[in-house]
Design a protein around this motif. Sequence first.
Motif, PDB file in Angstrom:
ATOM      1  N   LYS A 198      45.706  39.119  40.627  1.00  0.00           N
ATOM      2  CA  LYS A 198      45.758  39.024  42.056  1.00  0.00           C
ATOM      3  C   LYS A 198      46.200  40.430  42.553  1.00  0.00           C
ATOM      4  N   TYR A 199      45.680  40.746  43.358  1.00  0.00           N
ATOM      5  CA  TYR A 199      45.500  42.108  43.692  1.00  0.00           C
ATOM      6  C   TYR A 199      46.263  42.201  45.145  1.00  0.00           C
ATOM      7  N   SER A 200      46.629  43.895  45.402  1.00  0.00           N
ATOM      8  CA  SER A 200      47.686  44.023  46.982  1.00  0.00           C
ATOM      9  C   SER A 200      46.141  44.207  47.708  1.00  0.00           C
ATOM     10  N   ARG A 201      46.490  44.255  49.285  1.00  0.00           N
ATOM     11  CA  ARG A 201      44.933  44.451  50.359  1.00  0.00           C
ATOM     12  C   ARG A 201      45.264  45.931  50.151  1.00  0.00           C
ATOM     13  N   GLU A 202      45.828  46.352  50.235  1.00  0.00           N
ATOM     14  CA  GLU A 202      46.104  48.605  49.913  1.00  0.00           C
ATOM     15  C   GLU A 202      44.804  48.271  48.405  1.00  0.00           C
ATOM     16  N   ASP A 203      45.121  47.961  47.684  1.00  0.00           N
ATOM     17  CA  ASP A 203      44.394  48.184  46.593  1.00  0.00           C
ATOM     18  C   ASP A 203      42.932  47.803  46.754  1.00  0.00           C
TER      19      ASP A 203
END
Length: 287
Positions: free
Chosen positions: A180-185
């Motif tokens: 999973k990745y953050s929205r910012e990344d």
Amino acid sequence: MIKIKTPATSANLGAGFDCMGLALDIYNEIWIKPSDRLIVETDDDLPKDHTNLVVSSMFKTYKYLGQEFSGAHIKQINNIPKTSGLGSSAACVVGGVTAANVLLGNLMSRQDVLDFCAMIDGHPDNVAPAILGGITASVINGQNKVHTFRCLPNGNIKIALAIANFKLPTTKSRNILPKKYSREDLTYSLSRAVSTFAALSLGQFEKLKYIMDDKIHTPYRRPLIANYDQIVKAFEDAGALGVYISGAGPAIAAFVDQNFRPFTPPKEWRLEIRNIVSQGVIVEMNS
């Protein structure tokens, strides 16, 4: 006898994870002719049975087209370093599917070949430029159809490669990535991916140094590559336009122009300057 030349490819181009790539002037060659049994000759330690990636790709193509694969006489000349981040596996897939298609009378269109190779390889970042040449950005829709945008950069731009003498298995390089990745990344990387393709298409190469980093794969693969920071700094100091990990690594690539000053890389590395080629896989019919 049929000769098939498939180019090396450099994928991701920074933030274009699993969807962007380009074709280079390093080629694997396959010489092939029909046979009632399987004969495989190679110039290295590749398998000589159905586990050979060229052979298995041919077998899958025959099966996909409803044909029986009885065998072939295959000679492989492998100039693309294996597990180096330069698309050696994709070259085998494209070469094998193309060989089978030619032997069967070209039942598949080039688009069919692209779709099928992407299905075998799992993503289009390497197979698309290996088939089409140039620089490509691709998407796969729900019907396993690949839609590709392609460009050839204006100006005298080349690819400088720092190629390692050690290997980095793709499975290791891929398994280290987070689930999973953050929205910012994601926003950070998506904006840079589309900007990179735009800069290459429009010839705005001076912008590459600001837009080729990413947060999808580079931060996680970087620790797996010895001398990574040293080589990136050497590229930047030598005037490279933009530096990135080629595919899953360990090769490190850079867009360069006539102002680039070649440097001596650390031990266990070598530096090569390569052309971006406009043509993908090449088929030659020899008597």
